[in-house]
Design a protein around this motif. Structure first.
Motif, PDB file in Angstrom:
ATOM      1  N   VAL A 147       0.829  -1.258   0.071  1.00 23.30           N
ATOM      2  CA  VAL A 147       0.117  -0.023   0.105  1.00 23.30           C
ATOM      3  C   VAL A 147       1.078   1.296  -0.222  1.00 23.30           C
ATOM      4  CG1 VAL A 147      -1.970   1.136   1.187  1.00 23.30           C
ATOM      5  CG2 VAL A 147      -1.563  -1.301   1.219  1.00 23.30           C
ATOM      6  N   THR A 154      -3.398   9.508   2.604  1.00 23.23           N
ATOM      7  CA  THR A 154      -4.270   9.114   1.826  1.00 23.23           C
ATOM      8  C   THR A 154      -3.401   7.905   1.221  1.00 23.23           C
ATOM      9  OG1 THR A 154      -5.323  11.147   1.525  1.00 23.23           O
ATOM     10  CG2 THR A 154      -5.786   9.544  -0.259  1.00 23.23           C
ATOM     11  N   ILE A 155      -4.252   6.677   0.879  1.00 25.84           N
ATOM     12  CA  ILE A 155      -3.739   5.675  -0.013  1.00 25.84           C
ATOM     13  C   ILE A 155      -3.778   6.106  -1.565  1.00 25.84           C
ATOM     14  CG2 ILE A 155      -4.272   3.223  -0.625  1.00 25.84           C
ATOM     15  CD1 ILE A 155      -5.361   2.963   1.934  1.00 25.84           C
ATOM     16  N   LEU A 156      -2.612   6.003  -1.973  1.00 26.55           N
ATOM     17  CA  LEU A 156      -2.602   6.200  -3.652  1.00 26.55           C
ATOM     18  C   LEU A 156      -2.682   4.865  -4.327  1.00 26.55           C
ATOM     19  CD1 LEU A 156       0.403   8.741  -3.390  1.00 26.55           C
ATOM     20  CD2 LEU A 156      -2.094   9.213  -3.410  1.00 26.55           C
ATOM     21  N   GLU A 157      -2.116   3.856  -4.021  1.00 29.58           N
ATOM     22  CA  GLU A 157      -2.216   2.602  -4.944  1.00 29.58           C
ATOM     23  C   GLU A 157      -1.881   1.549  -4.160  1.00 29.58           C
ATOM     24  OE1 GLU A 157       0.485   0.687  -8.564  1.00 29.58           O
ATOM     25  OE2 GLU A 157       0.755   2.843  -7.993  1.00 29.58           O
ATOM     26  N   THR A 158      -2.546   0.486  -4.483  1.00 28.32           N
ATOM     27  CA  THR A 158      -2.036  -0.921  -3.816  1.00 28.32           C
ATOM     28  C   THR A 158      -1.868  -2.026  -5.070  1.00 28.32           C
ATOM     29  OG1 THR A 158      -4.552  -1.690  -3.912  1.00 28.32           O
ATOM     30  CG2 THR A 158      -4.065  -0.507  -1.996  1.00 28.32           C
ATOM     31  N   SER A 189      -8.587  -0.904  -1.454  1.00 22.44           N
ATOM     32  CA  SER A 189      -8.562  -0.598  -3.131  1.00 22.44           C
ATOM     33  C   SER A 189      -9.413   0.567  -3.192  1.00 22.44           C
ATOM     34  CB  SER A 189      -9.317  -1.642  -3.775  1.00 22.44           C
ATOM     35  OG  SER A 189     -10.411  -1.984  -3.441  1.00 22.44           O
ATOM     36  N   LEU A 191      -9.078   3.400  -1.811  1.00 19.14           N
ATOM     37  CA  LEU A 191      -8.086   4.538  -1.803  1.00 19.14           C
ATOM     38  C   LEU A 191      -8.352   5.691  -0.900  1.00 19.14           C
ATOM     39  CD1 LEU A 191      -7.105   4.819  -5.613  1.00 19.14           C
ATOM     40  CD2 LEU A 191      -6.241   3.191  -3.658  1.00 19.14           C
ATOM     41  N   TRP A 194      -5.545   5.860   4.871  1.00 22.80           N
ATOM     42  CA  TRP A 194      -4.697   4.640   5.549  1.00 22.80           C
ATOM     43  C   TRP A 194      -5.012   4.497   6.854  1.00 22.80           C
ATOM     44  CZ3 TRP A 194      -2.424   0.347   5.398  1.00 22.80           C
ATOM     45  CH2 TRP A 194      -1.952  -0.269   6.276  1.00 22.80           C
TER      46      TRP A 194
END
Length: 279
Positions: A147, A154-158, A189, A191, A194
């Motif tokens: 992740v 903030t989650i940008l990509e997994t 997913s 996004l 976190w």
């Protein structure tokens, strides 16, 4: 009731790290002190402590530390009358040193800067962020998901490869999550934040480790003074292999004084520099 969790054993150890847009040091940090006691039998050492766990990672007399992983660390200086106490050893808790100092001949200075310092791995612009782990659970439908999180949380990509491509200059954190829970996978997913993922650890069968911290830095363009003009057949001096802004490298092709030629300067590795051309 929460099901029994599988323990993730990562050969690439991740260190707990608070979100921060600041990287105080890259790969190596050096500290020094003066005015400490130097009488017979006294020793001055520096202690490198993982901020999250409080575990001593390294003890030395140089004050230079190059941790295996990025993260938050505290650095102390200790001055004591030999021999070294058992508490002052790698793998022990720093609190044990403080306890020893309270009733023995030992002075403690620090932590350096008065707080934890952040040490990041520096990555050149256009390069990939790459991480890997091993020893995680693979039974059933368990999968290891990596992740990528920005410095705002903030989650940008997994993904399951551990490779992240095409991100701009900035600070990034990477976590690894091991789970078979559909809700957890869907939450990642989406996004979102976190912080929502660790919160799920209380009710879902999952483990996570991390983060590793990376800072992507701007690429440098080597600068050179213009050359020429030269007439056909003129002697052309060798091109400098060090740019005006200090980048070293090499030129190709070989100098040709029979025709107008485009020469490309390729920087040596490890300088975050990009190729440039001269005619």
């Amino acid at each position: 009731m929460k099901r029994l969790k599988y323990i993730v054993i990562a050969l690439l150890t991740f260190i707990s790290y608070s979100l921060s847009a600041q990287c105080d040091y890259y790969l190596t940090v050096t500290v020094s002190t003066s005015g400490y006691h130097t009488g017979v039998g006294y020793v001055q050492e520096y202690v490198f402590v993982d901020d999250a766990s409080g575990i001593i990672m390294e003890v030395n007399t140089t004050g230079t530390f190059t941790p295996t992983n990025s993260g938050l660390y505290r650095i102390y200086a200790v001055n004591y009358l030999a021999p070294a106490p058992a508490a002052l050893s790698v793998g022990s808790l720093w609190t044990g040193v403080e306890t020893y100092a309270a009733s023995n001949c030992m002075d403690i200075l620090g932590p350096y800067t008065g707080a934890a310092v952040s040490i990041c791995e520096e990555i050149c612009e256009l390069d990939d962020i790459v991480v890997s782990t091993s020893g995680y659970h693979t039974g059933g439908s368990f999968q290891q998901t990596y992740v990528l999180v920005n410095d705002s949380g903030t989650i940008l990509e997994t993904n399951t490869s551990g490779t992240f491509t095409g991100y701009p200059v900035g600070v990034y954190l990477v976590y690894a999550v091991n789970t078979e829970e559909t809700d957890v996978l869907n939450e990642m997913s989406d996004l979102g934040a976190w912080a929502d993922i660790p919160a799920m650890n209380a009710t879902y069968c999952m483990d996570y480790i991390g983060p590793l911290a990376f800072e992507i830095v701007s690429s440098i363009t080597p600068l050179f003074d213009p050359v020429g003009p030269y007439c056909e057949g003129d002697a052309i001096p060798a091109l400098s292999t060090t740019s005006l802004n200090g980048i070293t490298g090499s030129w190709a092709p070989a100098i040709d004084n029979t025709t107008t030629t485009l020469y490309t300067f390729t920087p040596d590795a490890g300088q975050c520099a990009i190729p440039t051309d001269l005619t």
